[in-house]
Design an enzyme around this catalytic site. Structure first.
Site, mmCIF file in Angstrom:
data_model
loop_
_atom_site.group_PDB
_atom_site.id
_atom_site.type_symbol
_atom_site.label_atom_id
_atom_site.label_comp_id
_atom_site.label_asym_id
_atom_site.label_seq_id
_atom_site.Cartn_x
_atom_site.Cartn_y
_atom_site.Cartn_z
ATOM 1 N N GLY A 146 -10.083 -8.405 6.000
ATOM 2 C CA GLY A 146 -11.219 -7.577 6.411
ATOM 3 C C GLY A 146 -12.533 -8.068 5.830
ATOM 4 O O GLY A 146 -13.605 -7.639 6.233
ATOM 5 N N GLY A 170 -17.081 -5.672 4.791
ATOM 6 C CA GLY A 170 -16.788 -7.108 4.703
ATOM 7 C C GLY A 170 -17.289 -7.772 3.429
ATOM 8 O O GLY A 170 -17.219 -8.987 3.290
ATOM 9 N N ASP A 229 1.114 -6.068 1.583
ATOM 10 C CA ASP A 229 0.113 -7.054 2.013
ATOM 11 C C ASP A 229 -0.523 -7.748 0.807
ATOM 12 O O ASP A 229 -1.315 -8.667 0.971
ATOM 13 C CB ASP A 229 -0.969 -6.401 2.878
ATOM 14 C CG ASP A 229 -1.648 -5.232 2.199
ATOM 15 O OD1 ASP A 229 -0.939 -4.323 1.732
ATOM 16 O OD2 ASP A 229 -2.889 -5.235 2.091
ATOM 17 N N ASN A 230 -0.182 -7.287 -0.386
ATOM 18 C CA ASN A 230 -0.682 -7.952 -1.593
ATOM 19 C C ASN A 230 0.428 -8.722 -2.312
ATOM 20 O O ASN A 230 0.310 -9.036 -3.491
ATOM 21 C CB ASN A 230 -1.306 -6.926 -2.553
ATOM 22 C CG ASN A 230 -2.617 -6.374 -2.020
ATOM 23 O OD1 ASN A 230 -3.254 -6.992 -1.183
ATOM 24 N ND2 ASN A 230 -3.016 -5.207 -2.498
HETATM 25 P P1 AMP Z 1 -7.092 -4.640 -0.803
HETATM 26 O O1 AMP Z 1 -6.888 -3.240 -1.312
HETATM 27 O O2 AMP Z 1 -8.271 -5.337 -1.438
HETATM 28 O O3 AMP Z 1 -5.865 -5.453 -0.859
HETATM 29 O O4 AMP Z 1 -7.516 -4.495 0.726
HETATM 30 C C1 AMP Z 1 -6.709 -3.881 1.707
HETATM 31 C C2 AMP Z 1 -7.243 -4.185 3.087
HETATM 32 O O5 AMP Z 1 -8.576 -3.695 3.222
HETATM 33 C C3 AMP Z 1 -7.311 -5.653 3.428
HETATM 34 O O6 AMP Z 1 -6.989 -5.788 4.785
HETATM 35 C C4 AMP Z 1 -8.751 -6.011 3.141
HETATM 36 O O7 AMP Z 1 -9.185 -7.121 3.861
HETATM 37 C C5 AMP Z 1 -9.478 -4.738 3.559
HETATM 38 N N1 AMP Z 1 -10.740 -4.544 2.830
HETATM 39 C C6 AMP Z 1 -10.901 -4.278 1.518
HETATM 40 N N2 AMP Z 1 -12.209 -4.140 1.224
HETATM 41 C C7 AMP Z 1 -12.908 -4.349 2.375
HETATM 42 C C8 AMP Z 1 -14.288 -4.353 2.716
HETATM 43 N N3 AMP Z 1 -15.242 -4.118 1.823
HETATM 44 N N4 AMP Z 1 -14.616 -4.585 4.015
HETATM 45 C C9 AMP Z 1 -13.669 -4.823 4.924
HETATM 46 N N5 AMP Z 1 -12.355 -4.829 4.669
HETATM 47 C C10 AMP Z 1 -11.960 -4.595 3.398
HETATM 48 MG MG MG Z 2 -5.245 -7.136 -0.306
#
Ligand code: AMP
Ligand code: MG
Length: 484
Positions: free
Chosen positions: A89, A123, A251-252
């Site tokens: 994202g 993003g 996903d992590n």
């Molecule tokens: P995370 O918790 O960082 O592993 O993110 C989980 C999902 O949310 C992933 O698909 C990321 O790409 C998306 N994501 C996290 N932060 C953002 C952001 N600021 N803008 C867009 N997508 C995000």
């Molecule tokens: Mg992630």
């Protein structure tokens, strides 16, 4: 800029195109390099004269020849709930490079702007979270735990709204692979068996080449066993250093067993088995003592995704490797931390009782194990002083000394080995917090000094002794949320 020191590839683009969308980064303005990892650059096969040359690339304003940025598509289970809407994202896979030693590296720019998978996000990444990820990936590397790496960070002028307005930043993360368990969930649940098999063969070809020559059924079975085992061992390594990941969503979870996606992580200060480092994780799903179980649950999600192309028994056999691999690694880690070379039946009890004692008396986890690595060098006092009730320490020390009688190694030899297993310096949250505040004020020197210390966490570093200190009152149990 010359990049002829390494070979450029983009093997990810060989996957069916449902696995990605081409996206150009949205440039950030007036980027400055915050920190550049020169040692890592050398490993990748290049040298940097002027760090600032990379600022435009970090800001998404320039691309090198051969970079073809894509947002990867994956899905996954977040806090136990399946989410089909995931994908990069805010990060873009720019290219893959092959270092002179043959190692393949994905370059992933995190904070590069919106993509079709951004959902409600902007993003972007903020300076605070980019520094946290940089620090921790390098700290884990210093500890010898498999992890993605940090090549550089830029900060920019653009404001980013979180709980308050913060500074935008971007991190160039590199890893042998950015493929996650969630890629397999996406393929299995949305694309069908042929695509799933293509993904599986892609991963084996690039990252498990020793399995290529096996017949298909065996190749797939061995591969799944290996993924399960790597995951189990990675988590046993986390437990040994007191690391809490905080967001162990599928996903992590890296398919090659790297520690992946650093968010609201923490290293334990005073030992609390049920510690929850993620402020948003109210139920404690990802608490420290639940990580081994959650690692298994994630392997189960992966197993389910493999069922369309693998025999059910092979999948079950693969999963059954988890417990053994985890227990074996955990035991060997703890035996190393306690300096036990000989095997005694009562060792497991000693280990479990040690954890119970540390939990009950909230003893600093790192200081305790470093302290017992120096008993014959510095005496019992430093360990006793970690306890409010010294008699608890005395009782434990007596039992431990009795156990050491069964060892044949000389004391100094044992303690030397223990100091290689029990770090003196870990990335305590308050240390990260301090250097983040300095960086937000434009001073990146404290961050660099902390990184230097964490490069050699097992060494005595007399000039930097203060980095081993337990947190001051303000730095205990800092609330770190997912917002990054
Ligand atoms: P995370 O918790 O960082 O592993 O993110 C989980 C999902 O949310 C992933 O698909 C990321 O790409 C998306 N994501 C996290 N932060 C953002 C952001 N600021 N803008 C867009 N997508 C995000
Ligand atoms: Mg992630």
């Amino acid at each position: 800029m010359s990049t002829n020191a390494f070979k450029v590839e983009h093997r990810y683009l060989e996957l069916p195109d449902s696995f990605y969308t081409r996206v150009k980064p949205t440039p950030l303005s007036e980027p400055k390099i915050v920190c550049f990892n020169h040692a890592l650059a050398a490993q990748l096969g290049f040298h940097v004269q002027d760090e600032q040359d990379w600022a435009g690339i970090g800001a998404g304003a320039e691309l090198l020849e051969g970079m073809d940025p894509v947002a990867m598509k994956y899905t996954g289970h977040q806090f136990g709930v399946y989410n089909p809407e995931l994908g990069d994202g805010r990060g873009l896979l720019l290219w893959e490079t092959v270092a002179p030693d043959g190692t393949r590296w994905d370059w992933h720019l995190k904070g590069a702007g919106t993509t079709p998978y951004s959902r409600f996000g902007d993003g972007r990444a903020v300076l605070r979270s980019s520094i946290r990820e940089y620090l921790c990936s390098e700290a884990m590397h210093g500890l010898g735990i498999p992890t993605t790496r940090a090549l550089f960070i830029i900060s920019a002028k653009d404001p980013v709204r979180r709980e308050s307005i913060e500074t935008a930043a971007a991190l160039m993360r590199v890893a042998q692979s950015h493929i996650r368990f969630g890629h397999f969930e996406f393929a299995a649940h949305h694309e069908g068996p042929d695509v799933l098999k293509t993904l599986l063969e892609h991963v084996i070809t690039l990252h498990f080449p020793h399995l290529i020559s096996l017949p298909e059924e065996q190749r797939h079975a061995r591969w799944f066993e290996e993924v399960v085992e790597r995951t189990a061992r990675m988590i046993a390594d986390w437990q040994a250093v007191g690391f809490c990941h905080g967001v162990m969503n599928s996903d992590n979870m890296s398919i090659i067993g790297d520690t992946f996606d650093y968010g609201p992580y923490a290293f334990l200060d005073d030992f609390d088995a049920g510690y929850i480092c993620n402020h948003t994780d109210q139920g404690g799903r990802y608490a420290y003592n639940r990580q081994p179980q959650i690692g298994f649950a994630n392997c189960q999600y992966l197993a389910n995704a493999l069922l369309p192309i693998m025999d059910e028994d092979a999948v079950r056999d693969g999963l059954s490797r988890y417990e053994h691999a985890y227990n074996q690694r955990f035991l060997s880690n703890m035996r190393g931390k306690l300096g036990l070379e000989e095997t005694e039946e009562s060792d497991l009890n000693l280990i479990m009782d040690t954890f119970s004692m540390l939990h009950e008396h909230r003893v600093d986890y790192t200081h305790f194990f470093r302290g017992i690595s120096n008993l014959h060098l510095h005496g019992n006092a430093p360990v006793r002083d970690l306890f409010v009730d010294r008699s608890v320490a005395d009782e434990w020390l007596e039992r431990y000394e009795a156990r050491l009688q069964k060892e044949t190694r000389a004391h100094d030899e044992r303690e030397h080995a223990m100091r290689q297993a029990n770090p003196k310096y870990i990335l305590r949250n308050y240390l990260a917090q301090q250097v983040i505040l300095e960086a937000q004020n434009g001073d990146y020197t404290p961050m660099k000094e902390l990184l230097k210390v964490l490069e050699n966490p097992f060494d005595e570093q007399p000039d930097f002794e203060h980095y081993a200190a337990t947190p001051p009152d303000w730095g205990k149990h800092l609330n770190i949320s997912c917002s990054s």
